[in-house]
Design an enzyme around this catalytic site. Structure first.
Site, PDB file in Angstrom:
ATOM      1  N   ALA A  67       0.976  -1.458   0.321  1.00  0.00           N
ATOM      2  CA  ALA A  67       0.264  -0.360  -0.025  1.00  0.00           C
ATOM      3  C   ALA A  67       0.738   1.394  -0.721  1.00  0.00           C
ATOM      4  O   ALA A  67       2.151   1.413   0.068  1.00  0.00           O
ATOM      5  CB  ALA A  67      -0.674   0.364   1.328  1.00  0.00           C
ATOM      6  N   GLY A 110      -0.969  -6.359  -0.084  1.00  0.00           N
ATOM      7  CA  GLY A 110      -1.685  -5.968  -0.609  1.00  0.00           C
ATOM      8  C   GLY A 110      -1.287  -6.911  -2.051  1.00  0.00           C
ATOM      9  O   GLY A 110      -2.409  -7.242  -2.232  1.00  0.00           O
ATOM     10  N   GLU A 113      -1.532  -9.931  -1.148  1.00  0.00           N
ATOM     11  CA  GLU A 113      -3.779 -10.706  -1.275  1.00  0.00           C
ATOM     12  C   GLU A 113      -4.098 -10.578  -2.691  1.00  0.00           C
ATOM     13  O   GLU A 113      -5.275 -10.928  -2.758  1.00  0.00           O
ATOM     14  CB  GLU A 113      -3.886  -9.645  -0.635  1.00  0.00           C
ATOM     15  N   GLU A 133       2.846  -6.392   7.350  1.00  0.00           N
ATOM     16  CA  GLU A 133       1.883  -5.201   7.686  1.00  0.00           C
ATOM     17  C   GLU A 133       2.694  -5.337   9.509  1.00  0.00           C
ATOM     18  O   GLU A 133       2.202  -4.274   9.737  1.00  0.00           O
ATOM     19  CB  GLU A 133       0.260  -5.910   7.055  1.00  0.00           C
TER      20      GLU A 133
END
Length: 261
Positions: A67, A110, A113, A133
């Site tokens: 991110a 992300g 993901e 994270e």
């Protein structure tokens, strides 16, 4: 061709290429990019000319390096409940067409993901994966705690998330996070990806759709319910013209000409 601010949306011979297009930022995933991904998936859902979707990143450094940390630092905490990334990836995962993720470099946070929400993951040998994270005081929040555990098992997922450890493509293949490793160049990656897409497109598209539904929803329930879902999906597959064409082609010793009907 559709126009987006953060991604490229390109169709070629039945394949849709959704390319994250912020190479100068290693394709960092901003809210705008998540929204573009969601919009691209919505278009793909209703476009019958698209048989397979390929998700990849521009440049040679990353699918997505995670991110935008500045945006995360400044984000009001309750805005997280909007679920921008979560909703985008759920819609990608539920798209009733095969989705291949072509990973060229980092797939972190992300980015990892995003890869996990796709059906098949193909990566260069130099690619790296991780959910770092916890080092920022947060957790994977776009499905990472759920999809990673389902792909590699709860114990392995907890280790990778608790430690934030970055793993190689070789380790990712060994634990089942990715399906295929290619050579280190983008050309080798996309050649293998396109080969996989063509192989998928040579099969019955409605059969692939029914198989994806059976797998995705069957995993979320008990075996008895899953078997019933499979039986219902097979009944639908039997109702198609493609079933008649596929079996006729086999009996006539020729290649099938599937129409998706």
């Amino acid at each position: 061709m559709a126009e987006f601010e953060n991604i490229l949306y390109e169709k070629k011979d039945g394949v849709l290429y959704l390319t994250l297009n912020r190479p100068e930022a290693r394709n960092a995933l901003s809210p705008g990019m998540w929204n573009d991904i969601r919009s691209g998936v919505a278009l793909a859902r209703t476009d019958e000319s698209i048989q397979v979707v390929v998700v990849t990143g521009a440049g040679d450094k990353a699918l997505a390096s995670g991110a935008d940390i500045r945006e995360i630092h400044d984000r009001y905490y309750m805005d997280q409940m909007i679920g921008t990334a979560t909703l985008a990836l759920r819609e990608l995962e539920e798209l009733y067409k095969p989705v291949i993720c072509a990973i060229n470099g980092y797939a972190l946070g992300g980015g990892c993901e995003l890869a996990m929400a796709c059906d098949i993951r193909i990566a260069t040998g130099r690619s790296q994966f991780g959910q770092p994270e916890t080092g920022l005081g947060i957790i994977p929040g776009a499905g990472g705690t759920q999809r990673l555990a389902r792909l590699v098992g709860a114990g392995r997922a907890k280790e990778l998330i608790f430690t934030g450890r970055i793993i190689s493509a070789d380790e990712a293949l060994r634990i089942g996070l990715i399906n295929v490793i290619t050579g280190d160049t983008r050309e080798e990656l996309m050649s293998e990806t396109e080969k996989m897409a063509r192989q998928i497109m040579s099969k019955g598209p409605k059969a692939s759709m029914m198989a994806k539904i059976s797998i995705n929803y069957g995993l979320e329930t008990d075996i008895g319910t899953g078997l019933m879902l499979e039986r219902l999906a097979q009944t639908i597959a039997f109702s198609t013209e493609d079933r008649k064409e596929g079996t006729a082609a086999f009996l006539e010793k020729r290649s099938p000409r599937f129409q998706g009907r």
